[in-house]
Write a protein that holds these residues in place. Sequence first.
Motif, PDB file in Angstrom:
ATOM      1  N   PHE A   1     -30.435  42.249 -45.317  1.00 20.62           N
ATOM      2  CA  PHE A   1     -31.823  41.798 -45.373  1.00 20.62           C
ATOM      3  C   PHE A   1     -32.107  40.465 -45.253  1.00 20.62           C
ATOM      4  CE2 PHE A   1     -35.820  41.321 -47.693  1.00 20.62           C
ATOM      5  CZ  PHE A   1     -36.689  42.235 -46.811  1.00 20.62           C
ATOM      6  N   ILE A   2     -31.244  39.739 -46.202  1.00 19.43           N
ATOM      7  CA  ILE A   2     -31.270  38.260 -46.280  1.00 19.43           C
ATOM      8  C   ILE A   2     -31.030  37.509 -44.968  1.00 19.43           C
ATOM      9  CG2 ILE A   2     -30.373  35.945 -47.197  1.00 19.43           C
ATOM     10  CD1 ILE A   2     -29.816  37.858 -49.661  1.00 19.43           C
ATOM     11  N   LEU A   3     -30.012  38.016 -44.357  1.00 16.49           N
ATOM     12  CA  LEU A   3     -29.899  37.418 -42.881  1.00 16.49           C
ATOM     13  C   LEU A   3     -30.769  37.586 -41.918  1.00 16.49           C
ATOM     14  CD1 LEU A   3     -26.036  38.419 -42.626  1.00 16.49           C
ATOM     15  CD2 LEU A   3     -27.026  36.017 -42.903  1.00 16.49           C
ATOM     16  N   ALA A   4     -31.453  38.691 -41.862  1.00 14.35           N
ATOM     17  CA  ALA A   4     -32.494  39.133 -41.169  1.00 14.35           C
ATOM     18  C   ALA A   4     -33.763  38.252 -41.337  1.00 14.35           C
ATOM     19  CB  ALA A   4     -33.043  40.731 -41.188  1.00 14.35           C
ATOM     20  N   CYS A   5     -34.084  38.009 -42.699  1.00 12.60           N
ATOM     21  CA  CYS A   5     -35.273  37.132 -43.050  1.00 12.60           C
ATOM     22  C   CYS A   5     -34.772  35.486 -42.513  1.00 12.60           C
ATOM     23  CB  CYS A   5     -35.317  36.945 -44.565  1.00 12.60           C
ATOM     24  SG  CYS A   5     -36.137  38.723 -45.115  1.00 12.60           S
ATOM     25  N   LEU A   6     -33.598  35.143 -42.532  1.00 11.12           N
ATOM     26  CA  LEU A   6     -33.324  33.911 -42.140  1.00 11.12           C
ATOM     27  C   LEU A   6     -33.205  33.493 -40.592  1.00 11.12           C
ATOM     28  CD1 LEU A   6     -30.047  32.992 -44.339  1.00 11.12           C
ATOM     29  CD2 LEU A   6     -32.255  31.968 -44.608  1.00 11.12           C
ATOM     30  N   PHE A   7     -32.880  34.674 -40.159  1.00 12.68           N
ATOM     31  CA  PHE A   7     -32.918  34.642 -38.733  1.00 12.68           C
ATOM     32  C   PHE A   7     -34.432  34.367 -38.125  1.00 12.68           C
ATOM     33  CE2 PHE A   7     -33.074  36.903 -34.365  1.00 12.68           C
ATOM     34  CZ  PHE A   7     -32.400  36.044 -33.789  1.00 12.68           C
ATOM     35  N   SER A   8     -35.245  35.510 -38.827  1.00 14.36           N
ATOM     36  CA  SER A   8     -36.536  35.410 -38.319  1.00 14.36           C
ATOM     37  C   SER A   8     -37.320  33.981 -38.770  1.00 14.36           C
ATOM     38  CB  SER A   8     -37.436  36.426 -39.087  1.00 14.36           C
ATOM     39  OG  SER A   8     -36.715  37.768 -38.710  1.00 14.36           O
ATOM     40  N   ALA A   9     -37.057  33.468 -39.859  1.00 17.41           N
ATOM     41  CA  ALA A   9     -37.459  32.221 -40.140  1.00 17.41           C
ATOM     42  C   ALA A   9     -36.971  30.958 -39.379  1.00 17.41           C
ATOM     43  CB  ALA A   9     -37.137  31.802 -41.466  1.00 17.41           C
ATOM     44  N   SER A  10     -35.786  31.228 -38.678  1.00 19.39           N
ATOM     45  CA  SER A  10     -35.268  30.133 -37.747  1.00 19.39           C
ATOM     46  C   SER A  10     -35.893  30.446 -36.384  1.00 19.39           C
ATOM     47  CB  SER A  10     -33.785  30.211 -37.824  1.00 19.39           C
ATOM     48  OG  SER A  10     -33.141  31.421 -37.291  1.00 19.39           O
ATOM     49  N   MET A  11     -36.111  31.385 -36.032  1.00 13.01           N
ATOM     50  CA  MET A  11     -36.751  31.817 -34.955  1.00 13.01           C
ATOM     51  C   MET A  11     -38.119  31.242 -34.887  1.00 13.01           C
ATOM     52  SD  MET A  11     -35.120  33.087 -32.302  1.00 13.01           S
ATOM     53  CE  MET A  11     -36.252  34.116 -31.216  1.00 13.01           C
ATOM     54  N   ALA A  12     -38.918  31.245 -36.077  1.00 14.97           N
ATOM     55  CA  ALA A  12     -40.417  30.978 -36.176  1.00 14.97           C
ATOM     56  C   ALA A  12     -40.416  29.481 -36.174  1.00 14.97           C
ATOM     57  CB  ALA A  12     -40.823  31.420 -37.327  1.00 14.97           C
ATOM     58  N   LEU A  13     -39.408  28.941 -36.634  1.00 13.72           N
ATOM     59  CA  LEU A  13     -39.356  27.251 -36.662  1.00 13.72           C
ATOM     60  C   LEU A  13     -39.013  26.647 -35.263  1.00 13.72           C
ATOM     61  CD1 LEU A  13     -39.368  24.584 -38.385  1.00 13.72           C
ATOM     62  CD2 LEU A  13     -37.053  25.008 -38.780  1.00 13.72           C
ATOM     63  N   SER A  14     -38.080  27.424 -34.719  1.00  9.76           N
ATOM     64  CA  SER A  14     -37.645  26.942 -33.220  1.00  9.76           C
ATOM     65  C   SER A  14     -39.008  27.191 -32.506  1.00  9.76           C
ATOM     66  CB  SER A  14     -36.448  27.706 -32.532  1.00  9.76           C
ATOM     67  OG  SER A  14     -35.312  27.624 -33.523  1.00  9.76           O
ATOM     68  N   ALA A  15     -39.748  28.120 -32.433  1.00  8.91           N
ATOM     69  CA  ALA A  15     -41.012  28.481 -31.677  1.00  8.91           C
ATOM     70  C   ALA A  15     -41.745  27.232 -32.046  1.00  8.91           C
ATOM     71  CB  ALA A  15     -41.506  29.739 -31.905  1.00  8.91           C
ATOM     72  N   TYR A  16     -41.999  26.871 -33.432  1.00  6.43           N
ATOM     73  CA  TYR A  16     -42.734  25.939 -33.604  1.00  6.43           C
ATOM     74  C   TYR A  16     -42.725  24.595 -33.156  1.00  6.43           C
ATOM     75  CZ  TYR A  16     -45.139  22.043 -36.334  1.00  6.43           C
ATOM     76  OH  TYR A  16     -45.602  20.954 -36.735  1.00  6.43           O
ATOM     77  N   PHE A  17     -41.491  24.111 -33.006  1.00  4.65           N
ATOM     78  CA  PHE A  17     -40.917  22.997 -32.348  1.00  4.65           C
ATOM     79  C   PHE A  17     -41.245  23.042 -31.076  1.00  4.65           C
ATOM     80  CE2 PHE A  17     -37.796  22.427 -36.076  1.00  4.65           C
ATOM     81  CZ  PHE A  17     -38.522  21.190 -36.706  1.00  4.65           C
ATOM     82  N   VAL A  18     -41.071  23.813 -30.397  1.00  2.00           N
ATOM     83  CA  VAL A  18     -41.398  24.125 -28.807  1.00  2.00           C
ATOM     84  C   VAL A  18     -42.953  24.240 -28.789  1.00  2.00           C
ATOM     85  CG1 VAL A  18     -41.149  25.627 -26.918  1.00  2.00           C
ATOM     86  CG2 VAL A  18     -39.245  25.112 -28.326  1.00  2.00           C
ATOM     87  N   SER A  19     -43.555  24.887 -29.312  1.00  5.88           N
ATOM     88  CA  SER A  19     -45.094  25.193 -28.996  1.00  5.88           C
ATOM     89  C   SER A  19     -45.789  24.323 -29.955  1.00  5.88           C
ATOM     90  CB  SER A  19     -45.491  26.691 -29.308  1.00  5.88           C
ATOM     91  OG  SER A  19     -45.278  26.978 -30.585  1.00  5.88           O
ATOM     92  N   ARG A  20     -45.640  23.832 -31.002  1.00  5.95           N
ATOM     93  CA  ARG A  20     -46.265  23.240 -32.194  1.00  5.95           C
ATOM     94  C   ARG A  20     -47.563  24.105 -32.595  1.00  5.95           C
ATOM     95  NH1 ARG A  20     -43.512  19.255 -34.383  1.00  5.95           N
ATOM     96  NH2 ARG A  20     -42.089  18.107 -32.732  1.00  5.95           N
ATOM     97  N   ARG A  21     -47.269  25.555 -32.314  1.00  3.79           N
ATOM     98  CA  ARG A  21     -48.367  26.151 -33.111  1.00  3.79           C
ATOM     99  C   ARG A  21     -48.217  26.495 -34.317  1.00  3.79           C
ATOM    100  NH1 ARG A  21     -48.261  31.738 -30.085  1.00  3.79           N
ATOM    101  NH2 ARG A  21     -50.184  32.066 -31.640  1.00  3.79           N
ATOM    102  N   GLU A  22     -49.175  26.169 -35.337  1.00  2.00           N
ATOM    103  CA  GLU A  22     -48.803  25.984 -36.665  1.00  2.00           C
ATOM    104  C   GLU A  22     -48.786  27.393 -37.440  1.00  2.00           C
ATOM    105  OE1 GLU A  22     -51.742  23.694 -38.429  1.00  2.00           O
ATOM    106  OE2 GLU A  22     -50.906  21.518 -37.773  1.00  2.00           O
ATOM    107  N   VAL A  23     -49.246  28.434 -36.643  1.00  4.66           N
ATOM    108  CA  VAL A  23     -49.030  29.895 -37.327  1.00  4.66           C
ATOM    109  C   VAL A  23     -47.540  30.231 -37.642  1.00  4.66           C
ATOM    110  CG1 VAL A  23     -48.758  30.962 -34.886  1.00  4.66           C
ATOM    111  CG2 VAL A  23     -49.561  32.090 -37.138  1.00  4.66           C
ATOM    112  N   TYR A  24     -46.746  29.523 -36.714  1.00  2.61           N
ATOM    113  CA  TYR A  24     -45.131  29.718 -36.984  1.00  2.61           C
ATOM    114  C   TYR A  24     -44.546  29.192 -38.168  1.00  2.61           C
ATOM    115  CZ  TYR A  24     -44.590  31.797 -32.252  1.00  2.61           C
ATOM    116  OH  TYR A  24     -44.683  32.439 -30.987  1.00  2.61           O
ATOM    117  N   LEU A  25     -45.374  27.968 -38.734  1.00  2.00           N
ATOM    118  CA  LEU A  25     -45.010  27.505 -40.033  1.00  2.00           C
ATOM    119  C   LEU A  25     -45.126  28.594 -41.111  1.00  2.00           C
ATOM    120  CD1 LEU A  25     -46.209  23.696 -39.516  1.00  2.00           C
ATOM    121  CD2 LEU A  25     -44.081  24.902 -39.660  1.00  2.00           C
TER     122      LEU A  25
END
Length: 322
Positions: A12-36
Amino acid sequence: MSEAWFCYTILFILACLFSASMALSAYFVSRREVYLGIMAFFLIFCLETALILLDEYSYLKPSTREGVLGFPFLHPWIKLALSEVFVASVWWVVLEFIERRTWMRIAVPCALCGFVQTSAILLAPDSRCAQWVFYGVRDVCVWASLGYALRTYRVHADDALRRHLARYRAPFLAFAVLVGLVLAEDSLMMYFFAPLITDMSFIYHLSERNMCENVAVIVCAVLVVRSAAGTLTVRFHEPPAATSTKIERRAHDQLSRYASRHALTPRERDVLALILEGKDNQNIASSLTLSVGTVKAHVHNIYRKADVSSRQQLLQSFWRED
């Protein structure tokens, strides 16, 4: 702590970390603040679950039925801080989706939640009621954010935003139901199942967890990973041309929202649609039965309203807001 619970908690912890890292990666690409906000949401669950693992692995949690029934409030101030960030992240994400995010709209529910939770910790420490209030008010804050989003959808949203939000109707309803189940499970655990605990039993480990909450997080993780993956597949340095049915559909869904957000006229929207197809000014003029000079004027107006200076930047701006 059994091997099954240990593995489940780590996964469960790994799933949360993976989702958080995906969201951060998407933010760096798109700059959409919803991902933060999404990143913060999953990091908070990761830390809260890590605290549970710490308590059970280091035997900070009582190891007897009598000790658990005393409802000791472990790490109350750390949990309060994490809870505040959790409430802020939920309101951040919801307000970003309905395009009404302000710091005041985030600060007010956080302050109310923090006041009630702090009162529960100070006035009734280590009691069943304190823990029920502590987690219950958090669930109420999540419900309030969903209710605010629903009201905005019905009262304030324009047609473009309404069509955009309609795509998330099923996840919205599912999440609202799961939040209700989270509160119901907390109530049942504290007031019905807790007295049934035997030392180190299944219910003993369940007493610090909420399986409905875990299911809600996993559902959110699946949605976030899909969304982030879609964002990451869009190449912003070389934006996609509408050469596939999937890209065409995404462009069509985004076009009305982009045009509304940047106050494009109907003709400018038509010109933008053809720019997305990769057509030059001459082909746009032929398609719309306009002169090349008129097309250039429309393109210039689109650049000005979108605050860009080239087609490349315009395409990047369009896909970044998808």
